[in-house]
Design an enzyme around this catalytic site. Structure first.
Site, short mmCIF file in Angstrom:
data_model
loop_
_atom_site.label_atom_id
_atom_site.label_comp_id
_atom_site.label_asym_id
_atom_site.label_seq_id
_atom_site.Cartn_x
_atom_site.Cartn_y
_atom_site.Cartn_z
N GLU A 54 30.98 35.25 87.48
CA GLU A 54 30.90 35.77 88.85
C GLU A 54 30.66 37.27 88.72
OE1 GLU A 54 31.00 33.81 91.43
OE2 GLU A 54 31.66 31.99 90.42
N CYS A 56 32.59 42.62 95.66
CA CYS A 56 31.32 42.10 95.15
C CYS A 56 30.38 41.67 96.26
CB CYS A 56 31.59 40.94 94.21
SG CYS A 56 32.59 39.65 94.94
P1 NAP Z 1 34.02 44.79 84.11
O1 NAP Z 1 34.01 46.14 83.53
O2 NAP Z 1 32.96 43.84 83.70
O3 NAP Z 1 35.48 44.18 83.79
C1 NAP Z 1 35.92 42.95 84.29
C2 NAP Z 1 37.00 42.39 83.39
O4 NAP Z 1 36.41 42.02 82.14
C3 NAP Z 1 38.09 43.40 83.06
O5 NAP Z 1 39.34 42.74 83.05
C4 NAP Z 1 37.69 43.87 81.68
O6 NAP Z 1 38.76 44.39 80.95
C5 NAP Z 1 37.16 42.60 81.07
N1 NAP Z 1 36.28 42.79 79.93
C6 NAP Z 1 35.57 43.88 79.57
N2 NAP Z 1 34.88 43.65 78.42
C7 NAP Z 1 35.16 42.38 78.04
C8 NAP Z 1 34.76 41.57 76.96
N3 NAP Z 1 33.93 42.01 76.02
N4 NAP Z 1 35.22 40.30 76.89
C9 NAP Z 1 36.05 39.82 77.84
N5 NAP Z 1 36.49 40.57 78.89
C10 NAP Z 1 36.03 41.82 79.00
O7 NAP Z 1 33.96 44.84 85.69
P2 NAP Z 1 34.69 45.89 86.67
O8 NAP Z 1 33.94 47.14 86.69
O9 NAP Z 1 36.14 45.93 86.37
O10 NAP Z 1 34.51 45.13 88.09
C11 NAP Z 1 33.51 45.45 88.97
C12 NAP Z 1 32.33 44.50 88.87
O11 NAP Z 1 32.78 43.17 89.11
C13 NAP Z 1 31.27 44.76 89.92
O12 NAP Z 1 29.99 44.65 89.33
C14 NAP Z 1 31.48 43.66 90.93
O13 NAP Z 1 30.34 43.33 91.69
C15 NAP Z 1 31.91 42.54 90.04
N6 NAP Z 1 32.67 41.53 90.80
C16 NAP Z 1 32.09 40.32 91.03
C17 NAP Z 1 32.76 39.37 91.80
C18 NAP Z 1 32.14 38.03 92.10
O14 NAP Z 1 32.86 37.13 92.55
N7 NAP Z 1 30.84 37.84 91.88
C19 NAP Z 1 34.02 39.67 92.31
C20 NAP Z 1 34.57 40.92 92.06
C21 NAP Z 1 33.90 41.85 91.30
P3 NAP Z 1 38.91 46.00 80.78
O15 NAP Z 1 38.87 46.57 82.14
O16 NAP Z 1 40.21 46.15 80.12
O17 NAP Z 1 37.74 46.42 79.96
#
Ligand code: NAP
Length: 516
Positions: free
Chosen positions: A253, A287
């Site tokens: 997602e 999102c």
């Molecule tokens: P992110 O940087 O991708 O992080 C999301 C989660 O993934 C965090 O808990 C992060 O941990 C973890 N993570 C990072 N690297 C990883 C890896 N290599 N393996 C496994 N997990 C890993 O996203 P964000 O900036 O926190 O969130 C914002 C983004 O999420 C936006 O693009 C938004 O559109 C999207 N989003 C999508 C939805 C949907 O339903 N489509 C809903 C909400 C948000 P760390 O923070 O500790 O690195």
């Protein structure tokens, strides 16, 4: 000064639920003030392995307990989430900096999804009869077996909803959950999880670990039998690749750059209220919120003026109650990204109709809700997700032009159409490349429809959460066929020559009977 209204022991008890023996901690700050909220215990790789083993053990009995038991437990959790709403809302606000009404949206979504999964799991996942190779002579059914251990990885922006939507579905389907919470929003998630534990979910069955995505998140991906990931597109692609290396399924997602189309047959003043809400809810750190609004030229000037006026009238501040319309951004990196997008757009010719400034007088991460027009083709915010309170308005002439512009993106998460004619809006909806389309609403109509799939097309993701699709991804279908002993299929050339004629006739009859 906004002070976190809950006593310290609440935090101490919640952090005690994290599987952590590393002795390491991360400082979590209150976005509202920049002050320390807590030292969050971090998990080690051994903690992940240990949590996974205990969760797998707990899953055996949970799966055996059956749908009726799980339904009772989840519906009790539903009630506890509602009873404990003041605590959970305080925690969501403390960790994300969002306004109370947006924190409530997060909780309400988690509650709705819990009700759906509790009530729907049996209907969606019960064994089902299928047409057998030769009806009457054979019997075929499909059984759904829980995946086992479902890894859930969630971001900080909607901690309760995103956690509960995936973990709740996994539990309803008979799985265990290994959950990597984002450090910035672990407490809200832990408080929501507590409701499930107190309702009867064994504590080991839903294990929460914390730590960096690259190590702990990666370990969750490689340890689990299925992965539900929510986060950015860049990270999601890496997670999908890692899952595939183990032939593990994953739902991803991911990000969006969500468009809204406003046709010229609307009541402008009414639509502006919804459009402003859909653009700035949770400070645009959502999102499915809207970042691009395409307005038909005949009403563009009136719409833009009303949109800017309403945006400027929103009350922004730090308060653990309903006295504000908007809160703060969550992280310093978010503030930096928002500032960069606005400055870049303005440097390339965009005009600010509202906002465009940080508000350090309100708190370190406050930024005004911002409305841009004349955003140039090469501006960063034209196509890249801002994930903040920045929206651009664009005029269009024909419906075809609006659809082309809305679809001109690598993303395909959510879209919205406002029109006085539902027929017109439905026609346009079918042409939009997005996983959800809201008619005369921004995003809440689809987001809240827990009985329907939610997810993105193109670079917005893979797979779907919510609805029957969200449950079916969490089980392995297994086909069981049995011969009733009335007939045997050919095993030798002789038997084949005797049975070929009968087989050909049978195949023709099956077609004539329109059997699938
Ligand atoms: P992110 O940087 O991708 O992080 C999301 C989660 O993934 C965090 O808990 C992060 O941990 C973890 N993570 C990072 N690297 C990883 C890896 N290599 N393996 C496994 N997990 C890993 O996203 P964000 O900036 O926190 O969130 C914002 C983004 O999420 C936006 O693009 C938004 O559109 C999207 N989003 C999508 C939805 C949907 O339903 N489509 C809903 C909400 C948000 P760390 O923070 O500790 O690195």
């Amino acid at each position: 000064m906004a002070v976190f209204p809950q006593p310290q022991h609440v935090i101490d008890e919640l952090v005690g639920d994290i599987v952590s023996t590393s002795g390491e901690t991360a400082v979590v700050n209150l976005p509202y003030t920049g002050e320390k909220l807590c030292d969050l215990p971090l998990s080690s790789l051994d903690d992940v392995a240990d949590a996974a083993s205990r969760a797998r053990l707990a899953q055996l009995a949970w799966s055996e307990a059956g749908f009726a038991h799980r339904r009772r437990v989840l519906l009790r959790a539903h009630d506890l989430l509602l009873e404990r709403r003041e605590l959970i809302l305080d925690l969501i606000q403390a960790e994300t900096g969002k306004a109370r009404l947006h924190a409530f949206e997060d909780l309400a979504q988690g509650v709705t999804s819990t009700r759906y999964n509790a009530n729907a799991a049996r209907r969606v996942l019960k064994h089902s009869r299928r047409n057998a190779v030769i009806p009457l002579l054979y019997r075929t059914r499909v059984e759904y077996r829980p995946k086992g251990l479902v890894g859930v990885i969630t971001p900080w922006n909607f901690p309760v909803a995103l956690g509960v939507m995936d973990a709740g579905a996994a539990l309803a389907a008979g799985n265990a959950v290994l959950h990597k919470a984002d450090s910035q929003a672990a407490l809200s998630l832990l408080a929501a999880r507590r409701a499930f534990i107190d309702a009867g979910v064994p504590a080991d069955l839903w294990a929460v670990v914390t730590g960096s995505g690259a190590t702990i998140g990666d370990a969750v991906v490689t340890t689990s039998d299925y992965v539900c990931f929510t986060g950015s597109t860049a990270t999601g692609i890496g997670v999908g690749r890692r899952a595939l290396e183990n032939l593990t399924g994953a739902s991803l997602e991911l990000g969006g750059k969500n468009p809204m189309i406003v046709l010229d047959d609307v009541n402008v003043q009414r639509v502006v209220k919804d459009a402003v809400y859909a653009s700035f809810a949770s400070m645009g750190q959502l999102c499915v919120s809207i970042e691009r609004v395409y307005v038909q030229r005949g009403i563009f000037d009136e719409f833009a003026a009303a949109f800017a006026e309403r945006t400027a009238s929103l009350t922004q501040g730090a308060a653990f109650d309903d006295s504000t319309d908007l809160g703060s951004l969550t992280l310093p990196s978010q503030l930096q990204r928002v500032e960069e997008h606005v400055q870049d757009a303005v440097a390339k010719g965009a005009t600010l109709l509202a906002g465009g400034r940080p508000r350090p007088d309100l708190g370190p991460l406050f930024y005004e809700p911002t409305v841009l027009v004349n955003v140039s083709e090469d501006a960063e915010c034209r196509r890249v997700e801002t994930f903040g309170p920045v929206v651009a308005l664009y005029p269009f002439d024909t419906e075809e032009e609006a659809v082309l512009a809305a679809n001109d993106t690598e993303f395909g998460l959510n879209a919205s159409i406002f029109s006085g004619s539902r027929r017109r809006a439905r026609r346009l909806a079918s042409a939009l490349g997005a996983g959800s389309v809201n008619i005369n609403e921004g995003y809440r109509a689809t987001f809240g429809s827990a009985d329907a799939p939610m997810g993105g097309m193109k670079h917005s993701g893979l797979g779907r959460r919510s609805g029957p699709e969200g449950l079916l991804r969490l089980v392995e279908p297994r086909t069981v066929s049995e011969s009733r002993g009335l007939f045997t299929l050919a095993r030798t050339g002789k038997e084949a020559s005797r049975l070929t004629g009968l087989t050909v006739t049978t195949l023709r009859v099956l077609k004539a009977l329109r059997l699938r």
